[in-house]
Design a protein around this motif. Structure first.
Motif, short mmCIF file in Angstrom:
data_model
loop_
_atom_site.label_atom_id
_atom_site.label_comp_id
_atom_site.label_asym_id
_atom_site.label_seq_id
_atom_site.Cartn_x
_atom_site.Cartn_y
_atom_site.Cartn_z
N ASP A 247 0.84 -1.21 0.00
CA ASP A 247 0.00 0.00 0.00
C ASP A 247 0.87 1.25 0.00
N LYS A 248 1.97 1.18 0.71
CA LYS A 248 2.87 2.33 0.80
C LYS A 248 3.48 2.64 -0.56
N ALA A 249 3.89 1.58 -1.26
CA ALA A 249 4.48 1.78 -2.58
C ALA A 249 3.45 2.35 -3.55
N PHE A 250 2.20 1.90 -3.43
CA PHE A 250 1.16 2.39 -4.31
C PHE A 250 0.89 3.87 -4.07
N THR A 251 0.74 4.26 -2.83
CA THR A 251 0.41 5.66 -2.51
C THR A 251 1.55 6.62 -2.83
N SER A 252 2.77 6.11 -2.86
CA SER A 252 3.90 6.99 -3.17
C SER A 252 4.11 7.13 -4.67
N GLY A 253 3.40 6.33 -5.46
CA GLY A 253 3.55 6.39 -6.91
C GLY A 253 2.71 7.47 -7.55
N LYS A 254 3.02 7.78 -8.79
CA LYS A 254 2.27 8.75 -9.59
C LYS A 254 1.79 8.05 -10.85
N TYR A 255 0.53 8.29 -11.24
CA TYR A 255 -0.09 7.50 -12.29
C TYR A 255 -0.78 8.38 -13.32
N LEU A 256 -0.93 7.81 -14.53
CA LEU A 256 -1.66 8.45 -15.61
C LEU A 256 -2.59 7.41 -16.22
N VAL A 257 -3.86 7.79 -16.43
CA VAL A 257 -4.80 6.85 -17.06
C VAL A 257 -5.63 7.60 -18.09
N TYR A 258 -5.88 6.96 -19.22
CA TYR A 258 -6.77 7.49 -20.24
C TYR A 258 -8.08 6.72 -20.14
N VAL A 259 -9.20 7.44 -20.16
CA VAL A 259 -10.51 6.82 -19.99
C VAL A 259 -11.43 7.23 -21.14
N GLY A 260 -12.17 6.26 -21.70
CA GLY A 260 -13.13 6.54 -22.75
C GLY A 260 -12.45 6.82 -24.08
N GLY A 261 -13.16 7.52 -24.94
CA GLY A 261 -12.62 7.88 -26.24
C GLY A 261 -13.17 7.04 -27.37
N GLY A 262 -12.79 7.41 -28.58
CA GLY A 262 -13.31 6.74 -29.77
C GLY A 262 -12.34 5.80 -30.44
N ASP A 263 -11.28 5.40 -29.73
CA ASP A 263 -10.25 4.55 -30.33
C ASP A 263 -10.64 3.07 -30.35
N ARG A 264 -11.65 2.70 -29.59
CA ARG A 264 -12.03 1.29 -29.46
C ARG A 264 -12.46 0.72 -30.80
N CYS A 265 -12.03 -0.49 -31.08
CA CYS A 265 -12.42 -1.25 -32.28
C CYS A 265 -11.94 -0.64 -33.58
N LYS A 266 -11.00 0.28 -33.51
CA LYS A 266 -10.39 0.81 -34.72
C LYS A 266 -9.29 -0.14 -35.19
N SER A 267 -8.62 0.21 -36.27
CA SER A 267 -7.56 -0.64 -36.80
C SER A 267 -6.41 -0.73 -35.81
N MET A 268 -5.56 -1.73 -35.98
CA MET A 268 -4.42 -1.89 -35.08
C MET A 268 -3.45 -0.72 -35.23
N ASN A 269 -3.36 -0.15 -36.42
CA ASN A 269 -2.53 1.04 -36.61
C ASN A 269 -3.03 2.19 -35.74
N HIS A 270 -4.34 2.40 -35.76
CA HIS A 270 -4.94 3.47 -34.96
C HIS A 270 -4.68 3.22 -33.47
N PHE A 271 -4.91 1.99 -33.03
CA PHE A 271 -4.68 1.65 -31.61
C PHE A 271 -3.24 1.95 -31.21
N LEU A 272 -2.31 1.54 -32.05
CA LEU A 272 -0.90 1.70 -31.71
C LEU A 272 -0.50 3.16 -31.62
N TRP A 273 -0.99 3.95 -32.56
CA TRP A 273 -0.65 5.38 -32.58
C TRP A 273 -1.18 6.08 -31.32
N SER A 274 -2.36 5.68 -30.88
CA SER A 274 -2.95 6.29 -29.68
C SER A 274 -2.31 5.76 -28.41
N PHE A 275 -2.10 4.44 -28.35
CA PHE A 275 -1.51 3.84 -27.14
C PHE A 275 -0.11 4.39 -26.88
#
Length: 561
Positions: A247-275
Motif C-alpha cells: 500500500d505504501k508503494a502504491f500511494t507513493s507512486g504517480k499515475y496516468l490513465v486514459y478513460v473513454g474515447g473513440g479509439d475502441r475497435c479501430k484498426s491496429m494502426n490506430h490503436f498503436l498510434w494512440s496507445f
C-alpha cells in the motif's frame, strides 16, 4: 422606335461605362466564389471523419510509415510496425558468430586406453559437447551461431539435449533466436563418438531452460555485446501482470490513465498510434501508465466480420518486454488497489482533464496521485492521439522501442522458417477483391494467373527451391501448377503450430482464463508477413508481378511521393 433593343437603350453598355461595369462584374463573380467556398468548407467541416491517424498529418507519421520496401504485405490494414522494425542492426555484434574452427580448437583428444563401450554416453562430457556443436554447425549451414548451452540428459539411451542462440546468415531483422534439439549419440566398439540423429525444431525440451547454477556454455570470448536489448525468440515468455508491492508503494507512486474515447475497435494502426501517445505522455510526466489490457479487435481482422471485444494485449504484443522496460500497471489491478485504499480513507489526489488541448507540459507540475484524461464521445476530438498533436508533438516522444511483436507469434514464425532450414524464397500474391476489380487493377488477375506466375518467377527463383507463398487467395489449389517447378509452402501447412496440441494454444488458453483463443485474422497476417520477410528473396505483387498500382489506377506516383 419600338424595334430598338432594350439592351441598346440601356446606358450600361455605352463605351464610357464599360470600365465601371467590368469592375462591378468582377466584384460580383468574386463574391459569388467566396460564398460557394464558405459553403463547401462548412459542409466538409460538418462531415469530416479522419482516416487512420497513421496515414496523415505530421512528418513523424510520414517517417513512421515510409519504408524502403514496398512489400504489399505491409498493407495499411494488416500488420503494424513495432519497435524491432526500427531497431538498427549492429553488425559488430552479429559478426562475432562461432565458426567450426573455434569448436575444433577446444576439443580434447580421445583416450582409447580408457575405452568401455558399455558405459552410456555422458552428456556433460566436454568431448560430447564439442561433437554436438560441430555436428550442429555442419548441419545448419544457413545459420550463424552465437552461443551453445551445456547439453542436458535427454530421454532414452545415449540421447542429449542442447540449446543454442542463433540468427540466419541473411537475417535482416535485429533479433536473436533460440532453438533446442535432441541428439542421439552413437558410441562404437572403440568408443568413437558420432552424432546419429538431430531432432526436429524444439525437440530438446530438457535443454530449454537453463538450470540454476548451471555452468556457462560456449561462446566467443571476444564477442561484443550491444548496448540495447535485442528480441530473443524462443525463450519461455513471462508476461504475468506486474504486482503492487505494498500500500505504501502504491500511494507513493504517480499515475496516468486514459478513460473513454473513440479509439475502441479501430484498426491496429490506430490503436498503436494512440496507445504510444499515452505511453509517451506517461514517460514525459514520469508517471506509471495505467493500461487496459483488453482490446477490441477490428472487424477487418475477424472471421465473423464483426468487431470483437475481449482480446488480450498479450496475444499481439510482447508485454514482458514492455513491463521490464517501462512503468505500466494493469487497469483492473490499479482500480482494485485504489478502491481498497479509498475505503481506508487514504488520501489519494485525482486531477481530471477533459480537454485534449491541455498539453502534457501544463500537467508537469501536477502533484496528485492520479492524472485522469477523460475523453468524450465526439470523434475525432476523442481520439487519444490528439493529445500528442500540436505543441506536444515536439515534446512527447512515442517510445517505439518499448513495443515489440508477440514472441509467441514470432515463435511460430521461427518454427516455420526453421522447418524450411531458413533456406527459402518468398512471394506475396495478392488476389481477392483487387483481382476481381478490373477497373482499378486491370492487369492483376492476368498477371497473377498460374501461367503468368511461372513465366515471371522463372527469372527470379531457381527451379526446385522452397517457395513460401503468402497470399489472400482462398483456393490454394489455384497454385498447383507451380508445384512442377518449386516446392511450394503456405501458412495453413503449419496449422499444427497453433492447433489444440500446440504450445501456443495451451499458453494463450491459460492466459485467457482457460478459454481457447482463436488464431484470428490479425495473427495470421502477422505470421504470414514475418515469414515472407525472412525469405532469402522477397518477391512482391506490386512492383515484381504486375505493373498495376497497389492502391489502384493512377496512384503509383502518389504512393512514391
Amino acid at each position: 422606335m419600338f424595334g430598338r433593343s432594350a439592351l441598346h437603350r440601356a446606358g450600361g453598355f455605352r463605351p464610357e461605362n464599360l470600365g465601371q461595369n467590368a469592375l462591378n462584374l468582377i466584384g460580383n463573380i468574386g463574391f459569388s466564389l467566396f460564398v460557394v467556398g464558405v459553403l463547401v468548407f462548412t459542409i466538409i467541416a460538418a462531415t469530416y471523419e479522419p482516416e487512420d491517424p497513421l496515414f496523415h498529418p505530421s512528418d513523424k507519421i510520414t517517417t513512421f510509415l515510409t519504408s524502403t520496401s514496398n512489400a504489399t504485405l505491409r498493407s495499411d490494414e494488416s500488420v503494424v510496425k513495432t519497435g524491432e522494425d526500427f531497431m538498427p542492426v549492429n553488425q559488430t555484434a552479429f559478426a562475432a558468430f562461432i565458426n567450426i574452427t573455434d569448436v575444433e580448437a577446444t576439443a580434447t583428444e580421445e583416450n582409447e586406453l580408457d575405452c568401455d563401450a558399455s558405459v552410456p554416453v555422458d552428456c556433460k562430457d566436454s568431448d560430447v559437447f564439442h561433437l554436438m556443436m560441430k555436428a550442429t554447425i555442419e548441419r545448419f549451414k544457413d545459420i550463424h551461431f552465437y552461443k551453445f548451452g551445456k547439453p542436458a540428459v535427454g530421454e532414452g539411451a545415449n540421447s542429449c539435449d542442447m540449446a543454442w542462440r542463433y540468427r540466419p546468415k541473411d537475417g535482416k531483422s535485429a533479433a536473436f533466436y533460440k532453438d533446442y534439439r535432441r541428439f542421439v549419440i552413437h558410441k562404437s566398439d572403440n568408443c568413437t563418438l558420432s552424432v546419429a540423429t538431430i531432432g526436429e525444431y524444439h525437440s530438446g525440451l530438457n535443454a530449454r531452460k537453463r538450470k540454476r547454477n548451471q555452468k556457462a556454455g560456449f561462446e566467443k570470448t571476444d564477442a561484443k555485446r550491444d548496448d540495447f536489448s535485442l528480441p530473443l525468440v524462443g525463450e519461455a515468455v513471462n508476461d504475468s501482470l506486474p504486482t503492487v508491492e505494498s500500500d505504501k508503494a502504491f500511494t507513493s507512486g504517480k499515475y496516468l490513465v486514459y478513460v473513454g474515447g473513440g479509439d475502441r475497435c479501430k484498426s491496429m494502426n490506430h490503436f498503436l498510434w494512440s496507445f504510444l501517445c499515452a505511453l509517451g505522455e506517461a514517460q514525459y510526466l514520469n508517471r506509471t501508465l495505467v493500461m487496459d489490457l483488453t482490446l477490441c479487435l477490428s472487424s477487418v481482422y475477424t472471421s465473423s466480420g464483426q468487431s470483437e471485444e475481449g482480446k488480450d494485449f498479450r496475444f499481439y504484443f510482447d508485454f514482458e518486454h514492455l513491463k521490464e522496460a517501462a512503468s505500466v500497471l494493469d487497469e483492473a489491478q490499479f482500480w482494485a488497489e485504489w478502491g481498497k485504499l479509498h475505503n481506508k480513507k487514504t488520501r489519494l489526489g485525482l486531477h481530471l482533464v477533459e480537454d485534449f488541448r491541455v498539453t502534457p507540459m501544463k500537467l508537469s507540475d501536477v502533484k496528485d496521485t492520479l492524472i485522469m484524461r477523460k475523453f468524450g464521445s465526439v470523434e475525432p476530438d476523442n481520439y487519444w492521439y490528439r493529445v500528442c498533436e500540436g505543441d506536444a508533438e515536439s515534446v512527447v516522444k512515442r517510445p517505439w522501442h518499448l513495443l515489440w511483436k508477440s514472441r509467441r507469434l514470432m515463435e511460430i514464425v521461427s518454427a516455420i522458417a526453421s522447418r524450411l532450414n531458413w533456406d527459402y524464397d518468398a512471394v506475396h500474391i495478392e488476389r481477392g477483391e483487387k483481382a476481381r476489380n478490373t477497373e482499378l487493377w486491370p492487369n492483376l488477375e492476368k498477371d497473377t494467373s498460374p501461367s503468368a506466375l511461372l513465366s515471371t518467377l522463372q527469372d527470379k527463383v531457381e527451379e526446385g527451391r522452397n517457395l513460401y507463398i503468402a497470399t489472400n487467395e482462398a483456393e490454394l489449389s489455384f497454385f498447383n501448377p507451380l508445384k512442377d517447378k518449386y516446392a511450394t509452402h503456405f501458412l495453413d501447412e503449419y496449422k499444427d503450430l497453433w492447433d489444440e496440441s500446440s504450445e501456443w494454444y495451451s499458453e494463450t488458453t491459460k492466459l485467457n482464463g482457460g478459454n481457447p483463443v482463436e488464431f484470428d485474422g490479425y495473427m495470421r497476417a502477422s505470421v504470414d508477413t514475418e515469414v515472407f520477410l525472412r525469405g532469402k528473396k522477397q518477391i512482391e505483387t506490386f512492383n515484381d508481378l504486375t505493373n498495376d498500382c497497389k492502391d489502384g489506377v493512377g496512384t503509383c506516383n502518389v504512393a512514391a511521393t
